[in-house]
Design a protein around this motif. Structure first.
Motif, PDB file in Angstrom:
ATOM      1  N   PRO A  24       0.657   8.167  -7.612  1.00  0.00           N
ATOM      2  CA  PRO A  24      -0.377   9.006  -6.957  1.00  0.00           C
ATOM      3  C   PRO A  24      -0.001   9.422  -5.401  1.00  0.00           C
ATOM      4  O   PRO A  24       0.820   8.920  -4.848  1.00  0.00           O
ATOM      5  CB  PRO A  24      -1.679   8.099  -6.700  1.00  0.00           C
ATOM      6  N   MET A  25      -0.619  10.646  -5.184  1.00  0.00           N
ATOM      7  CA  MET A  25      -0.216  11.178  -3.912  1.00  0.00           C
ATOM      8  C   MET A  25      -0.414  10.456  -2.863  1.00  0.00           C
ATOM      9  O   MET A  25       0.660  10.300  -1.989  1.00  0.00           O
ATOM     10  CB  MET A  25      -1.019  12.644  -3.748  1.00  0.00           C
ATOM     11  N   SER A  26      -1.507   9.852  -2.611  1.00  0.00           N
ATOM     12  CA  SER A  26      -1.817   9.181  -1.313  1.00  0.00           C
ATOM     13  C   SER A  26      -0.932   7.886  -1.439  1.00  0.00           C
ATOM     14  O   SER A  26      -0.426   7.547  -0.190  1.00  0.00           O
ATOM     15  CB  SER A  26      -3.372   8.681  -1.203  1.00  0.00           C
ATOM     16  N   PHE A  27      -0.939   7.160  -2.392  1.00  0.00           N
ATOM     17  CA  PHE A  27      -0.133   5.870  -2.424  1.00  0.00           C
ATOM     18  C   PHE A  27       1.307   6.236  -2.285  1.00  0.00           C
ATOM     19  O   PHE A  27       1.879   5.482  -1.713  1.00  0.00           O
ATOM     20  CB  PHE A  27      -0.435   5.107  -3.873  1.00  0.00           C
ATOM     21  N   GLY A  28       1.757   7.263  -2.796  1.00  0.00           N
ATOM     22  CA  GLY A  28       3.174   7.722  -2.521  1.00  0.00           C
ATOM     23  C   GLY A  28       3.452   7.896  -1.073  1.00  0.00           C
ATOM     24  O   GLY A  28       4.577   7.359  -0.748  1.00  0.00           O
ATOM     25  N   THR A  29       2.614   8.776  -0.373  1.00  0.00           N
ATOM     26  CA  THR A  29       2.819   8.940   0.944  1.00  0.00           C
ATOM     27  C   THR A  29       2.832   7.730   1.956  1.00  0.00           C
ATOM     28  O   THR A  29       3.462   7.744   2.981  1.00  0.00           O
ATOM     29  CB  THR A  29       2.373  10.169   1.272  1.00  0.00           C
ATOM     30  N   MET A  30       1.788   7.082   1.827  1.00  0.00           N
ATOM     31  CA  MET A  30       1.154   6.060   2.630  1.00  0.00           C
ATOM     32  C   MET A  30       1.976   4.817   2.270  1.00  0.00           C
ATOM     33  O   MET A  30       2.237   4.169   3.396  1.00  0.00           O
ATOM     34  CB  MET A  30      -0.298   6.040   2.735  1.00  0.00           C
ATOM     35  N   ARG A  31       2.095   4.453   1.390  1.00  0.00           N
ATOM     36  CA  ARG A  31       2.543   3.018   0.698  1.00  0.00           C
ATOM     37  C   ARG A  31       3.968   3.268   0.265  1.00  0.00           C
ATOM     38  O   ARG A  31       5.036   2.261   0.479  1.00  0.00           O
ATOM     39  CB  ARG A  31       1.714   2.175  -0.147  1.00  0.00           C
ATOM     40  N   LEU A  32       4.409   4.005  -0.699  1.00  0.00           N
ATOM     41  CA  LEU A  32       5.548   3.722  -1.472  1.00  0.00           C
ATOM     42  C   LEU A  32       6.534   4.506  -0.556  1.00  0.00           C
ATOM     43  O   LEU A  32       7.798   3.943  -0.626  1.00  0.00           O
ATOM     44  CB  LEU A  32       5.503   4.528  -2.888  1.00  0.00           C
TER      45      LEU A  32
ATOM     46  N   VAL B  48       8.732   2.529   1.811  1.00  0.00           N
ATOM     47  CA  VAL B  48       9.554   1.321   1.070  1.00  0.00           C
ATOM     48  C   VAL B  48      10.808   1.731   0.304  1.00  0.00           C
ATOM     49  O   VAL B  48      11.735   0.840  -0.203  1.00  0.00           O
ATOM     50  CB  VAL B  48       8.738   0.148   0.720  1.00  0.00           C
ATOM     51  N   LEU B  49      10.832   2.927   0.179  1.00  0.00           N
ATOM     52  CA  LEU B  49      11.873   3.531  -0.912  1.00  0.00           C
ATOM     53  C   LEU B  49      13.167   3.210  -0.407  1.00  0.00           C
ATOM     54  O   LEU B  49      14.238   2.984  -1.112  1.00  0.00           O
ATOM     55  CB  LEU B  49      11.479   4.968  -1.217  1.00  0.00           C
ATOM     56  N   ALA B  50      13.538   3.474   0.814  1.00  0.00           N
ATOM     57  CA  ALA B  50      14.871   3.349   1.351  1.00  0.00           C
ATOM     58  C   ALA B  50      15.196   1.945   1.219  1.00  0.00           C
ATOM     59  O   ALA B  50      16.593   1.711   0.977  1.00  0.00           O
ATOM     60  CB  ALA B  50      14.576   3.786   2.838  1.00  0.00           C
TER      61      ALA B  50
ATOM     62  N   PHE C 234      10.328  -5.003  -7.658  1.00  0.00           N
ATOM     63  CA  PHE C 234      10.152  -4.641  -6.163  1.00  0.00           C
ATOM     64  C   PHE C 234       8.785  -4.269  -5.742  1.00  0.00           C
ATOM     65  O   PHE C 234       8.488  -4.572  -4.591  1.00  0.00           O
ATOM     66  CB  PHE C 234      11.271  -3.549  -5.865  1.00  0.00           C
ATOM     67  N   LEU C 235       8.242  -3.609  -6.528  1.00  0.00           N
ATOM     68  CA  LEU C 235       6.484  -3.302  -6.111  1.00  0.00           C
ATOM     69  C   LEU C 235       5.619  -4.719  -6.165  1.00  0.00           C
ATOM     70  O   LEU C 235       5.147  -4.627  -5.102  1.00  0.00           O
ATOM     71  CB  LEU C 235       5.993  -2.382  -7.334  1.00  0.00           C
ATOM     72  N   VAL C 236       6.108  -5.532  -6.934  1.00  0.00           N
ATOM     73  CA  VAL C 236       5.284  -6.691  -6.735  1.00  0.00           C
ATOM     74  C   VAL C 236       5.748  -7.422  -5.527  1.00  0.00           C
ATOM     75  O   VAL C 236       4.954  -7.990  -4.932  1.00  0.00           O
ATOM     76  CB  VAL C 236       5.687  -7.729  -8.136  1.00  0.00           C
ATOM     77  N   GLU C 237       6.893  -7.498  -5.206  1.00  0.00           N
ATOM     78  CA  GLU C 237       7.335  -8.063  -4.073  1.00  0.00           C
ATOM     79  C   GLU C 237       6.843  -7.651  -2.749  1.00  0.00           C
ATOM     80  O   GLU C 237       6.540  -8.374  -2.062  1.00  0.00           O
ATOM     81  CB  GLU C 237       8.984  -7.927  -3.941  1.00  0.00           C
ATOM     82  N   ARG C 238       6.631  -6.315  -2.889  1.00  0.00           N
ATOM     83  CA  ARG C 238       6.357  -5.520  -1.612  1.00  0.00           C
ATOM     84  C   ARG C 238       4.872  -5.347  -1.417  1.00  0.00           C
ATOM     85  O   ARG C 238       4.147  -5.430  -0.405  1.00  0.00           O
ATOM     86  CB  ARG C 238       6.918  -4.103  -1.463  1.00  0.00           C
ATOM     87  N   PHE C 239       4.149  -5.204  -2.479  1.00  0.00           N
ATOM     88  CA  PHE C 239       2.774  -4.875  -2.450  1.00  0.00           C
ATOM     89  C   PHE C 239       1.673  -5.806  -2.832  1.00  0.00           C
ATOM     90  O   PHE C 239       0.548  -5.759  -2.643  1.00  0.00           O
ATOM     91  CB  PHE C 239       2.397  -3.489  -3.243  1.00  0.00           C
TER      92      PHE C 239
END
Length: 302
Positions: free
Chosen positions: A99-107, A110-112, A287-292
């Motif tokens: 999703p756009m908002s989750f992608g810009t604000m949360r994902l 942490v992508l790097a 990784f998503l579970v670890e971070r979020f």
């Protein structure tokens, strides 16, 4: 005919010079080895082996076939090893829809870290609030914040996503603060109209569930837009906590009806069913579970 099995049996007979020894090495009976060789000779229409009671040796055609068979089996083994290594060391392309908002604000932030951890992976991230089809659109993983409908896809819950009703202090000063869900009928609503419940809001309190169909002045498929319009005092918005948090901290928004809870959504990682989940998909979801958050329910079919 099991051509690969026949090739393995033939090569072992030539190498060992014996049907019995080939069977021992391949953990097959002598009769099974004999059938493999007989099927192979019948399919080719030539004799490959000269047999005695104690020994087997290749004919001239058999020797040529043996040399080619060695190359074929070597290539098969190399292909097997390549796939096995890819499973243990992720590489190649990983396509993710979010999703756009989750992608810009949360994902995005942490992508790097994920890229640094797995440098041989190529990430292709497509941010969209449209409900894209993971299979038809070729995504390895699709992230959704929703109440999921039934489907043949596999979904792994990453973390719950709480929601709250918010409004600006200016709006509440002008229109009053609702005390009961029924009061929402007298207010302007800013709605996200692409959930299974449509524009209805469900709130649960000590006295049970309340389904409200607010009079909306804006319906949009992006919660950041709802937040920004709410901050400008144009109405009440039912917002995910991660989108409203900063505005609430700064006092630009306030929550209302705190004694009532909207059903929480959840962040899910959705992927097509497969017998062997690729390591790049598994590592990304871990990784998503670890971070979020915590994986409360594990994977399930949606």
């Amino acid at each position: 005919m099991d051509k690969l099995g026949s090739l393995r049996a033939f090569v072992k007979v030539v190498e060992s010079g014996s049907f019995a020894e080939a069977g021992r090495q391949l953990r097959l009976s002598r009769s099974a080895i004999s059938k493999y060789i007989a099927d192979l000779e019948e399919s080719l229409g030539v004799q490959l082996l000269i047999r005695t009671t104690r020994h087997a040796s290749p004919t001239e055609n058999g020797q040529r076939y043996f040399e080619r068979a060695l190359v074929i089996l070597s290539e098969v083994e190399a292909a097997d090893q390549a796939v096995t290594q890819a499973q243990s060391a992720p590489r190649g392309l990983l396509r993710v829809n979010a999703p756009m908002s989750f992608g810009t604000m949360r994902l995005g932030p942490v992508l790097a870290d994920f890229m640094a951890r797995y440098p041989e992976l190529q990430l292709q991230i497509v941010l969209s609030d449209d409900l894209l089809d993971p299979v038809q659109d070729g995504f390895d993983v699709t992230l959704r914040i929703a109440e999921l409908e039934s489907s043949s896809l596999i979904a792994r819950k990453i973390t719950p996503v709480a929601r709250m009703i918010c409004a600006s202090p200016d709006y509440l000063a002008r229109h009053g603060t609702p005390k009961h869900p029924q009061d929402l009928r007298e207010h302007a609503a800013l709605t996200y109209g692409f959930l299974l419940t449509g524009n209805q809001w469900k709130l649960t309190g000590a006295n049970g569930d309340h389904w409200i169909q607010p009079a909306w002045s804006l319906c949009v498929n992006n919660a950041e837009v709802l937040r920004d319009v709410a901050i400008k005092g144009r109405g009440l918005a039912l917002l995910p906590e991660f989108i409203a948090a900063e505005a609430l901290r700064k006092g630009a928004l306030r929550t209302v009806l705190d004694d009532y809870a909207a059903p929480p959504l959840a962040l899910y990682a959705v992927y097509p069913p497969t017998r062997h989940l690729s390591v790049k998909v598994r590592l990304f979801i871990d990784f998503l579970v670890e971070r979020f958050g915590r994986d409360e329910e594990g994977a399930r079919t949606t």
